[in-house]
Design a protein around this motif. Structure first.
Motif, PDB file in Angstrom:
ATOM      1  N   UNK A 180       2.860   8.215 -11.330  1.00 40.54           N
ATOM      2  CA  UNK A 180       2.022   8.125 -12.530  1.00 40.54           C
ATOM      3  C   UNK A 180       1.260   9.429 -12.761  1.00 40.54           C
ATOM      4  N   UNK A 181       0.767  10.030 -11.682  1.00 40.69           N
ATOM      5  CA  UNK A 181       0.057  11.308 -11.810  1.00 40.69           C
ATOM      6  C   UNK A 181       0.987  12.396 -12.322  1.00 40.69           C
ATOM      7  N   UNK A 182       2.198  12.433 -11.783  1.00 39.11           N
ATOM      8  CA  UNK A 182       3.181  13.426 -12.226  1.00 39.11           C
ATOM      9  C   UNK A 182       3.524  13.226 -13.697  1.00 39.11           C
ATOM     10  N   UNK A 183       3.668  11.966 -14.093  1.00 41.45           N
ATOM     11  CA  UNK A 183       3.981  11.667 -15.496  1.00 41.45           C
ATOM     12  C   UNK A 183       2.849  12.116 -16.411  1.00 41.45           C
ATOM     13  N   UNK A 184       1.618  11.857 -16.019  1.00 39.50           N
ATOM     14  CA  UNK A 184       0.474  12.260 -16.834  1.00 39.50           C
ATOM     15  C   UNK A 184       0.376  13.783 -16.934  1.00 39.50           C
ATOM     16  N   UNK A 185       0.605  14.460 -15.812  1.00 35.39           N
ATOM     17  CA  UNK A 185       0.555  15.926 -15.827  1.00 35.39           C
ATOM     18  C   UNK A 185       1.655  16.511 -16.706  1.00 35.39           C
ATOM     19  N   UNK A 186       2.841  15.909 -16.630  1.00 40.19           N
ATOM     20  CA  UNK A 186       3.950  16.373 -17.451  1.00 40.19           C
ATOM     21  C   UNK A 186       3.640  16.174 -18.934  1.00 40.19           C
ATOM     22  N   UNK A 187       3.064  15.019 -19.269  1.00 36.96           N
ATOM     23  CA  UNK A 187       2.714  14.751 -20.666  1.00 36.96           C
ATOM     24  C   UNK A 187       1.721  15.780 -21.192  1.00 36.96           C
ATOM     25  N   UNK A 188       0.745  16.135 -20.367  1.00 35.04           N
ATOM     26  CA  UNK A 188      -0.251  17.140 -20.771  1.00 35.04           C
ATOM     27  C   UNK A 188       0.420  18.485 -21.022  1.00 35.04           C
ATOM     28  N   UNK A 189       1.308  18.887 -20.104  1.00 34.91           N
ATOM     29  CA  UNK A 189       1.985  20.178 -20.265  1.00 34.91           C
ATOM     30  C   UNK A 189       2.888  20.190 -21.491  1.00 34.91           C
ATOM     31  N   UNK A 190       3.560  19.065 -21.739  1.00 31.56           N
ATOM     32  CA  UNK A 190       4.428  18.973 -22.924  1.00 31.56           C
ATOM     33  C   UNK A 190       3.600  19.129 -24.187  1.00 31.56           C
ATOM     34  N   UNK A 191       2.464  18.435 -24.260  1.00 30.73           N
ATOM     35  CA  UNK A 191       1.608  18.529 -25.442  1.00 30.73           C
ATOM     36  C   UNK A 191       1.095  19.946 -25.647  1.00 30.73           C
ATOM     37  N   UNK A 192       0.711  20.605 -24.554  1.00 29.20           N
ATOM     38  CA  UNK A 192       0.202  21.973 -24.653  1.00 29.20           C
ATOM     39  C   UNK A 192       1.280  22.939 -25.148  1.00 29.20           C
ATOM     40  N   UNK A 193       2.474  22.807 -24.595  1.00 28.84           N
ATOM     41  CA  UNK A 193       3.562  23.704 -24.997  1.00 28.84           C
ATOM     42  C   UNK A 193       4.016  23.428 -26.427  1.00 28.84           C
ATOM     43  N   UNK A 194       4.108  22.159 -26.774  1.00 24.74           N
ATOM     44  CA  UNK A 194       4.555  21.787 -28.112  1.00 24.74           C
ATOM     45  C   UNK A 194       3.589  22.304 -29.176  1.00 24.74           C
ATOM     46  N   UNK A 195       2.296  22.246 -28.891  1.00 21.04           N
ATOM     47  CA  UNK A 195       1.285  22.686 -29.867  1.00 21.04           C
ATOM     48  C   UNK A 195       1.439  24.164 -30.214  1.00 21.04           C
ATOM     49  N   UNK A 196       2.062  24.945 -29.332  1.00 17.58           N
ATOM     50  CA  UNK A 196       2.218  26.374 -29.574  1.00 17.58           C
ATOM     51  C   UNK A 196       3.439  26.697 -30.448  1.00 17.58           C
ATOM     52  N   UNK A 212       0.831  -1.204   0.000  1.00 14.98           N
ATOM     53  CA  UNK A 212       0.000   0.000   0.000  1.00 14.98           C
ATOM     54  C   UNK A 212       0.869   1.259   0.000  1.00 14.98           C
ATOM     55  N   UNK A 213       1.945   1.240   0.786  1.00 11.38           N
ATOM     56  CA  UNK A 213       2.856   2.388   0.812  1.00 11.38           C
ATOM     57  C   UNK A 213       3.530   2.589  -0.544  1.00 11.38           C
ATOM     58  N   UNK A 214       3.975   1.491  -1.151  1.00  6.61           N
ATOM     59  CA  UNK A 214       4.612   1.578  -2.469  1.00  6.61           C
ATOM     60  C   UNK A 214       3.611   2.032  -3.528  1.00  6.61           C
ATOM     61  N   UNK A 215       2.379   1.572  -3.384  1.00  4.01           N
ATOM     62  CA  UNK A 215       1.347   1.956  -4.347  1.00  4.01           C
ATOM     63  C   UNK A 215       1.092   3.462  -4.296  1.00  4.01           C
ATOM     64  N   UNK A 216       1.148   4.038  -3.101  1.00  4.32           N
ATOM     65  CA  UNK A 216       0.984   5.479  -2.982  1.00  4.32           C
ATOM     66  C   UNK A 216       2.067   6.233  -3.734  1.00  4.32           C
ATOM     67  N   UNK A 217       3.309   5.748  -3.632  1.00  2.20           N
ATOM     68  CA  UNK A 217       4.408   6.372  -4.370  1.00  2.20           C
ATOM     69  C   UNK A 217       4.221   6.201  -5.878  1.00  2.20           C
ATOM     70  N   UNK A 218       3.759   5.003  -6.273  1.00  2.00           N
ATOM     71  CA  UNK A 218       3.535   4.737  -7.693  1.00  2.00           C
ATOM     72  C   UNK A 218       2.428   5.635  -8.248  1.00  2.00           C
ATOM     73  N   UNK A 219       1.362   5.816  -7.479  1.00  2.00           N
ATOM     74  CA  UNK A 219       0.265   6.679  -7.912  1.00  2.00           C
ATOM     75  C   UNK A 219       0.767   8.109  -8.123  1.00  2.00           C
ATOM     76  N   UNK A 220       1.581   8.592  -7.185  1.00  2.40           N
ATOM     77  CA  UNK A 220       2.111   9.950  -7.305  1.00  2.40           C
ATOM     78  C   UNK A 220       2.991  10.087  -8.548  1.00  2.40           C
TER      79      UNK A 220
END
Length: 246
Positions: A92-108, A82-90
């Motif tokens: 994965x969330x960071x990776x998804x947020x980074x991907x979104x920001x990269x796509x937004x910046x690249x599109x400009x 459960x403790x490791x899963x919490x780190x994994x969730x964080x």
């Protein structure tokens, strides 16, 4: 591991694995999950297809006989999971947020439309390509320089009567990796890319060599398109007569 082995890379990092591991970090808790709970968890992970099939598969796996540990040990390992899963969730969330920001910046960026017009190149791969080659169009005076930088152009070693053609070792590894991904993804949407790859395979190239040769062709086209400020044209990159001959 058995339940999610069919997913890429073992699957434990995928959303559907994480949403089931959260309420069932031990074998006993997994065995107690009902079909309704499994269905709800898969839906939370974004699954919409083949739910009945996977619910029954997971239900059977979690209730099958497996080697077990004493209850206290399983509970301790469940807490650790459960403790490791919490780190994994964080992560994965960071990776998804980074991907979104990269796509937004690249599109400009003004080069984004040209780069993503190439078959097999989406926003993330396109952003990586742009990040590695930069947007100074005087950096590479010709396509050969860019091909050497990307590692797609081979190196010829000649001495005396011997002549060897070898893979380029000194290259931008990140650009090369993005290029391989793009070349592989181009095989489906681009008939010309597919014919080029098949022609190389017929000439006894292994898969990686055929992809490298295709990447070499595509990155040469990219250099031309960026210099001329035009999007990808399949009929120019792979003329119909060349595709038919393949």
């Amino acid at each position: 591991m058995q339940a999610f082995a069919h997913l890429p890379n073992g699957g434990v990092t995928k959303a559907e694995a994480r949403v089931i591991l959260a309420p069932a970090p031990t074998p006993a808790q997994a065995a107690a999950l009902t079909r309704g709970q499994l269905r709800a968890a898969l839906k939370r992970a974004g699954r919409a297809r083949y739910l009945d099939r996977d619910v029954e598969r997971l239900h059977a796996i979690f209730r099958a006989e497996h080697m077990r540990l004493p209850d206290l040990i399983e509970q301790a390992m469940g807490h650790q999971l459960t403790a490791l899963l919490g780190q994994l969730e964080a992560t994965c969330t960071a990776e998804q947020n980074l991907a979104i920001r990269v796509e937004e910046s690249f599109a400009q960026h003004p080069d984004a439309e040209i780069i993503t017009s190439f078959p097999g190149v989406g926003s993330l791969v396109g952003a990586r390509i742009l990040a590695e080659i930069g947007d100074d169009r005087t950096r590479f005076t010709d396509a050969r320089g860019l091909k050497a930088y990307a590692g797609s152009a081979p190196v010829t070693r000649a001495g005396g009567r011997s002549r060897h053609i070898m893979t380029r070792k000194v290259k931008n590894d990140r650009l090369a990796a993005a290029g391989y991904i793009g070349a592989f993804a181009a095989l489906r949407p681009s008939p010309g890319a597919r014919a080029h790859y098949d022609r190389r395979k017929a000439a006894d190239d292994v898969h990686t060599a055929a992809l490298r040769h295709l990447f070499n062709r595509l990155i040469g086209c990219l250099h031309h398109c960026l210099q001329k400020r035009r999007t990808y044209d399949e009929s120019i990159a792979f003329p119909p007569h060349a595709v038919a001959a393949a």
